[in-house]
Scaffold this motif. Structure first.
Motif, short mmCIF file in Angstrom:
data_model
loop_
_atom_site.label_atom_id
_atom_site.label_comp_id
_atom_site.label_asym_id
_atom_site.label_seq_id
_atom_site.Cartn_x
_atom_site.Cartn_y
_atom_site.Cartn_z
N SER A 49 0.86 -1.18 0.00
CA SER A 49 0.00 0.00 0.00
C SER A 49 0.90 1.23 0.00
O SER A 49 1.64 1.46 0.96
N ASP A 51 2.16 4.93 0.33
CA ASP A 51 1.86 6.16 1.05
C ASP A 51 2.49 7.31 0.27
O ASP A 51 3.71 7.50 0.29
N ASP A 96 -5.57 7.45 -10.96
CA ASP A 96 -6.22 6.22 -10.48
C ASP A 96 -6.86 5.48 -11.65
O ASP A 96 -7.85 5.94 -12.23
N SER A 98 -7.55 2.11 -11.18
CA SER A 98 -7.92 0.84 -10.55
C SER A 98 -9.29 0.32 -10.98
O SER A 98 -9.53 -0.89 -10.95
N LYS A 133 -2.18 4.39 -10.00
CA LYS A 133 -2.76 3.33 -9.18
C LYS A 133 -3.47 2.33 -10.07
O LYS A 133 -4.40 2.68 -10.80
N LYS A 136 -5.42 -1.75 -5.40
CA LYS A 136 -5.18 -1.26 -4.04
C LYS A 136 -3.72 -1.40 -3.64
O LYS A 136 -3.16 -0.51 -2.98
N THR A 137 -3.09 -2.50 -4.02
CA THR A 137 -1.69 -2.73 -3.66
C THR A 137 -0.81 -2.91 -4.90
O THR A 137 0.15 -3.66 -4.89
N HIS A 139 0.89 -0.34 -7.94
CA HIS A 139 1.09 1.00 -8.47
C HIS A 139 2.25 1.02 -9.47
O HIS A 139 3.15 0.19 -9.39
#
Length: 237
Positions: A49, A51, A96, A98, A133, A136-137, A139
């Motif tokens: 994840s 940050d 994003d 995703s 992105k 979620k995990t 990138h």
């Protein structure tokens, strides 16, 4: 010939360029707003994840450690100079994808757009970063740098130090990298001093004498007239 070691130079408002930087500065003036000397790179970060706030801190730490990431190129008395900002600034936009179905194709399109967007070497910054992105995990970390401040070796070091800083900061530890005693501006001054030395002048005189005379004409066959404007389009056979 034994040349002296590179030593730090006093802080100044601006600094001379290395010969490699002089070439790239001139090419930028000949063909302005060109992406020819952009160096792109992309890394897939899977299973973590990310940050973004900590990532920004990590990139800023790298930029504070390496003056080239805070360097722009102006002129003084019609000669190019390096201008080094005291502090770094970085913007890391997030895209994003995703929820998109064709995310891999869209990622490739983003990468193409980023690597083709030119830099302004006078205003900078001469690197840019974007995070995409994909899940979620998962990138994509995209970075593009201008060749006047970087090369392939430097890109690998930047990623290595960014990861090192990121891991340290997420664990509440300080930077794992000590301050640098020698920066690129110090090398530029050293290189120009060496190239102005008597030994180099002696070697230059030798080769100018060895290669003097009329230059041979190289005539290569072509299948079409040379275009009035160079396109830089090429291929490999």
């Amino acid at each position: 010939t034994q040349f002296p070691a590179i030593t730090p130079i006093p802080q100044q408002a601006h600094y001379e360029l290395s010969h490699a930087q002089q070439r790239l500065w001139l090419l930028d003036k000949v063909v302005p707003d060109s992406p020819f000397y952009n160096i792109p790179g992309a890394i897939i970060l899977d299973g973590v994840s990310l940050d973004l706030a900590v990532l920004k801190m990590a990139i800023l730490a790298v930029a504070q450690r390496h003056e080239t990431m805070r360097t722009t190129f102006g002129t003084k008395d019609d000669m190019p100079v390096q201008v080094i900002a005291e502090t770094a600034a970085v913007d890391i936009p997030l895209t994003d994808l995703s929820r998109k179905k064709n995310k891999e194709a869209l990622l490739q399109e983003i990468l193409e757009n980023e690597k083709r967007r030119p830099f302004n070497i006078e205003t900078g910054p001469l690197y840019r970063i974007r995070v995409v992105k994909l899940a979620k995990t998962r990138h994509a970390f995209i970075i593009v740098m201008h060749h006047i401040i970087s090369d392939g070796w430097s890109m690998a070091l930047l990623v290595q130090e960014a990861v090192g800083h990121y891991l340290a900061f997420t664990e509440g530890r300080p930077s794992p990298f000590p301050p640098l005693t020698i920066q690129y501006k110090d090398f530029a001054v050293w290189q120009n001093m060496i190239l102005a030395s008597e030994e180099i002048k002696r070697q230059e005189t030798y080769w100018l004498d060895k290669l003097k005379g009329e230059l041979p004409v190289l005539i290569l066959p072509t299948d079409r007239p040379r275009p009035p404007v160079q396109t830089q389009n090429g291929a490999t056979r």
